[in-house]
Design a protein around this motif. Structure first.
Motif, short mmCIF file in Angstrom:
data_model
loop_
_atom_site.label_atom_id
_atom_site.label_comp_id
_atom_site.label_asym_id
_atom_site.label_seq_id
_atom_site.Cartn_x
_atom_site.Cartn_y
_atom_site.Cartn_z
N GLY A 83 12.11 10.87 -13.31
CA GLY A 83 11.26 10.88 -12.50
C GLY A 83 10.22 9.44 -12.68
N PHE A 84 9.50 9.26 -12.01
CA PHE A 84 8.38 7.84 -12.20
C PHE A 84 7.25 7.78 -11.32
CE2 PHE A 84 11.83 6.36 -9.65
CZ PHE A 84 11.33 5.50 -8.70
N ASP A 85 6.43 7.08 -11.71
CA ASP A 85 5.27 6.96 -10.78
C ASP A 85 5.90 5.63 -9.62
OD1 ASP A 85 2.64 5.17 -9.52
OD2 ASP A 85 1.78 7.22 -10.72
N VAL A 86 5.74 6.01 -8.44
CA VAL A 86 6.56 5.15 -7.17
C VAL A 86 5.56 3.80 -7.39
CG1 VAL A 86 7.20 4.60 -5.30
CG2 VAL A 86 7.44 6.87 -6.35
N GLU A 87 4.33 3.95 -7.24
CA GLU A 87 3.10 3.10 -6.88
C GLU A 87 3.25 1.78 -8.07
OE1 GLU A 87 -0.59 4.19 -5.99
OE2 GLU A 87 0.23 5.16 -4.06
N GLN A 88 3.30 2.48 -9.19
CA GLN A 88 3.19 1.64 -10.59
C GLN A 88 4.40 0.82 -10.81
OE1 GLN A 88 2.22 4.11 -14.08
NE2 GLN A 88 0.15 4.41 -13.37
N THR A 89 5.45 1.84 -10.48
CA THR A 89 6.77 0.94 -10.77
C THR A 89 7.24 -0.19 -9.68
OG1 THR A 89 7.91 2.95 -11.45
CG2 THR A 89 9.17 1.19 -10.86
N MET A 90 6.75 -0.06 -8.33
CA MET A 90 6.85 -1.14 -7.60
C MET A 90 5.77 -2.20 -7.87
SD MET A 90 8.91 -0.43 -4.89
CE MET A 90 8.31 -1.75 -3.80
N ALA A 91 4.78 -2.06 -8.37
CA ALA A 91 3.87 -3.03 -8.55
C ALA A 91 4.29 -3.92 -9.79
CB ALA A 91 2.55 -2.47 -9.04
N ARG A 92 4.99 -3.22 -10.74
CA ARG A 92 5.41 -3.70 -11.91
C ARG A 92 6.54 -4.79 -11.45
NH1 ARG A 92 4.70 0.96 -14.95
NH2 ARG A 92 7.20 1.54 -14.62
N SER A 93 7.55 -3.98 -10.52
CA SER A 93 8.84 -4.88 -10.06
C SER A 93 8.34 -6.13 -9.40
CB SER A 93 9.17 -3.93 -8.89
OG SER A 93 9.91 -2.77 -9.48
N LYS A 94 7.08 -6.27 -8.59
CA LYS A 94 7.08 -7.60 -7.96
C LYS A 94 6.56 -8.59 -9.18
CE LYS A 94 5.09 -5.39 -4.02
NZ LYS A 94 3.71 -5.38 -3.14
N THR A 95 6.38 -8.13 -10.37
CA THR A 95 5.95 -9.44 -11.43
C THR A 95 7.03 -9.29 -12.49
OG1 THR A 95 4.56 -7.76 -12.65
CG2 THR A 95 3.52 -9.03 -10.93
N SER A 96 8.06 -8.48 -12.51
CA SER A 96 8.93 -8.48 -13.51
C SER A 96 10.35 -9.06 -13.18
CB SER A 96 9.32 -7.01 -14.06
OG SER A 96 10.14 -6.25 -13.04
N SER A 97 11.09 -9.20 -14.05
CA SER A 97 12.33 -9.85 -13.85
C SER A 97 13.30 -8.87 -13.15
CB SER A 97 12.89 -10.57 -14.77
OG SER A 97 13.05 -9.67 -16.00
N HIS A 98 13.35 -7.68 -12.88
CA HIS A 98 14.18 -6.64 -12.55
C HIS A 98 14.04 -6.49 -10.97
CE1 HIS A 98 14.83 -5.37 -16.50
NE2 HIS A 98 13.47 -5.48 -16.87
N TYR A 99 15.11 -6.70 -10.36
CA TYR A 99 15.41 -6.57 -8.83
C TYR A 99 14.94 -5.42 -8.42
CZ TYR A 99 17.20 -8.17 -4.22
OH TYR A 99 17.07 -8.37 -3.06
N GLY A 100 15.70 -4.30 -8.80
CA GLY A 100 15.67 -2.70 -8.82
C GLY A 100 15.16 -2.47 -7.31
N LEU A 101 13.93 -1.88 -7.26
CA LEU A 101 13.36 -1.10 -5.94
C LEU A 101 13.13 -2.31 -4.80
CD1 LEU A 101 10.94 1.72 -7.54
CD2 LEU A 101 13.16 1.77 -6.63
N ILE A 102 12.84 -3.23 -5.10
CA ILE A 102 12.49 -4.51 -4.43
C ILE A 102 13.54 -4.84 -3.61
CG2 ILE A 102 11.81 -6.87 -3.99
CD1 ILE A 102 9.47 -6.55 -5.78
N GLY A 103 14.71 -5.04 -4.46
CA GLY A 103 16.06 -5.14 -3.95
C GLY A 103 16.55 -4.40 -2.78
N MET A 104 16.49 -2.89 -3.22
CA MET A 104 16.74 -1.97 -2.11
C MET A 104 15.90 -2.18 -0.75
SD MET A 104 17.54 1.24 -4.66
CE MET A 104 18.18 2.27 -3.21
N HIS A 105 14.58 -2.43 -1.04
CA HIS A 105 13.56 -2.34 0.27
C HIS A 105 14.14 -3.68 1.09
CE1 HIS A 105 10.47 0.49 -0.13
NE2 HIS A 105 10.50 0.62 -1.39
N GLU A 106 14.26 -4.77 0.29
CA GLU A 106 15.15 -5.92 1.36
C GLU A 106 16.26 -5.69 2.16
OE1 GLU A 106 13.41 -8.88 1.77
OE2 GLU A 106 11.74 -7.81 0.89
N ARG A 107 17.29 -4.97 1.29
CA ARG A 107 18.33 -4.58 1.89
C ARG A 107 18.28 -3.89 3.00
NH1 ARG A 107 22.49 -3.58 -3.26
NH2 ARG A 107 22.59 -5.73 -4.09
#
Length: 396
Positions: A342-366
């Protein structure tokens, strides 16, 4: 009149600046293209060196093992020879001078052989350690070259693209420039992965096949037909193996079963393959009346599930992953759940916006491109649940 001349002068200045910027961008693209091919040549040279070093390391390891065994054998022989020498040296009645001389010469010869093989063992171990260090260094060089090449490709694609068109398409989204870069980076990472799979798989197999056919050709010239037959059987096995690798790569690019069988059978096969490869219990359940969707929509849903399973495997360390699909008349509900860390969703989403990993943001966009909704529930130590709802259009 003066105002008209001022406007015309301003337009000329703007045109000149646009031309200057265009020229600068074209020059930058040209330099980057040249650098990209130079980096590719460096990376390819490093890969060839890496292959050669690995082959030599295997040879040295084998020779080291054989030498160690030989040293152990000589040490046992030397102990026996010394005991024999002591025995014949003490008993002058039973043994003659010739026996003593023979025992002494044998012990000396074995001792010299032992010293020689010990020296060889020391050299081989040092060579083995040196090769291992060089392999690590070359692997780092290859990785750096690939990373730089990927970064150059991202910049090239971004500079060469129609930035105004990208801006218009993503105008309603936040951080549209960042998202565009991440999409390009994700595409580049996928290309690099596929290139590596082809290089390490079919390309190596084909190179080996060329070598084996040359061996078979020499056997034919020597009329060693039995050996030729055995070699051809081995070649046939390698061709089948290479064909299977190519089919797997093609399936990863675009599962043909999507067009032939539909989404559900293709996902069922994906879940089965995931369970076999990852050694993680995976379950797939469906309910409702299955509907065929447009090809692009089925491919998008397949990639969403693939991304979710891949994320679970990489980050969650689960022992169980499930996929549930429920078909409604006008929408499809997808639930992907795992029992991982598991993970903290809000923290991970915030990190995804500034990191080089597409991950969750990519799923949301699709999901947003499909006019759907996605909800991610997770907490540390409590696994993850992803719920995706997508409106179904049957218009082909």
């Amino acid at each position: 009149m003066v105002g008209t001349q001022s406007r015309e002068g301003a337009e000329v200045i703007v045109d000149v600046r646009i031309n200057d910027i265009d020229s600068i961008i074209k020059n930058a693209i040209s330099v980057m293209e040249q650098s990209k091919y130079q980096i590719f040549e460096i990376a390819e040279s490093a890969r060839q060196e890496l292959l050669s070093l690995r082959q030599e390391l295997e040879r040295v390891k084998k020779e080291t093992s054989e030498t160690i065994d030989k040293v152990d054998e000589l040490e046992r022989e030397f102990r026996r020879a010394r005991m024999r020498l002591v025995e014949v040296s003490k008993d002058f009645i039973r043994y003659k001078e010739a026996d003593i001389k023979s025992a002494y010469e044998k012990a000396t010869r074995i001792q010299l052989d032992l010293l020689m093989y010990r020296e060889k063992e020391y050299y081989l171990k040092a060579r083995r350690d040196e090769l291992q260090q060089r392999i690590k260094s070359v692997e780092v060089s290859v990785e750096r070259a690939e990373t730089i090449s990927s970064q150059i490709n991202v910049v090239l694609e971004y500079l060469s693209g129609d930035l105004n068109q990208v801006t218009r398409i993503l105008e309603s989204a936040k951080n549209r420039q960042l998202i565009g870069l991440k999409i390009i980076l994700a595409q580049e990472e996928e290309r690099k992965r596929m290139a590596r799979e082809i290089h390490d798989g079919p390309a190596q197999s084909l190179a080996n096949l060329v070598l084996r056919t040359e061996i078979a050709e020499r056997m034919m010239m020597k009329q060693e037909f039995q050996l030729v037959q055995e070699e051809l059987m081995e070649l046939k096995s390698q061709v089948r193996s290479g064909l299977e690798e190519i089919r797997k790569i093609i399936f990863n690019l675009r599962p043909m079963a999507l067009d032939d069988l539909g989404l559900v059978p293709t996902l069922r096969k994906f879940v089965q393959d995931f369970e076999e490869k990852a050694k993680i219990r995976a379950v797939f359940e469906t309910s409702g009346r299955e509907l065929r969707m447009p090809s692009a929509m089925e491919a998008a849903v397949y990639r969403l599930v693939q991304e979710a399973f891949s994320n679970a495997l990489k980050h969650a360390s689960p022992t169980y992953v499930s996929l549930e699909m429920t078909f409604f008349p006008k929408r499809i509900l997808i639930v992907i759940q795992d029992n991982g860390v598991g993970f903290d969703v809000e923290q991970t989403m915030a990190r995804s916006k500034t990191s080089s990993h597409y991950g969750l943001i990519g799923m949301h966009e699709r999901v947003e491109l499909l006019n759907g909704k996605i909800d991610i529930e997770s907490a540390r130590g409590q696994g993850t649940k992803i719920t995706i709802s997508i409106p179904v259009s049957t218009d082909l």
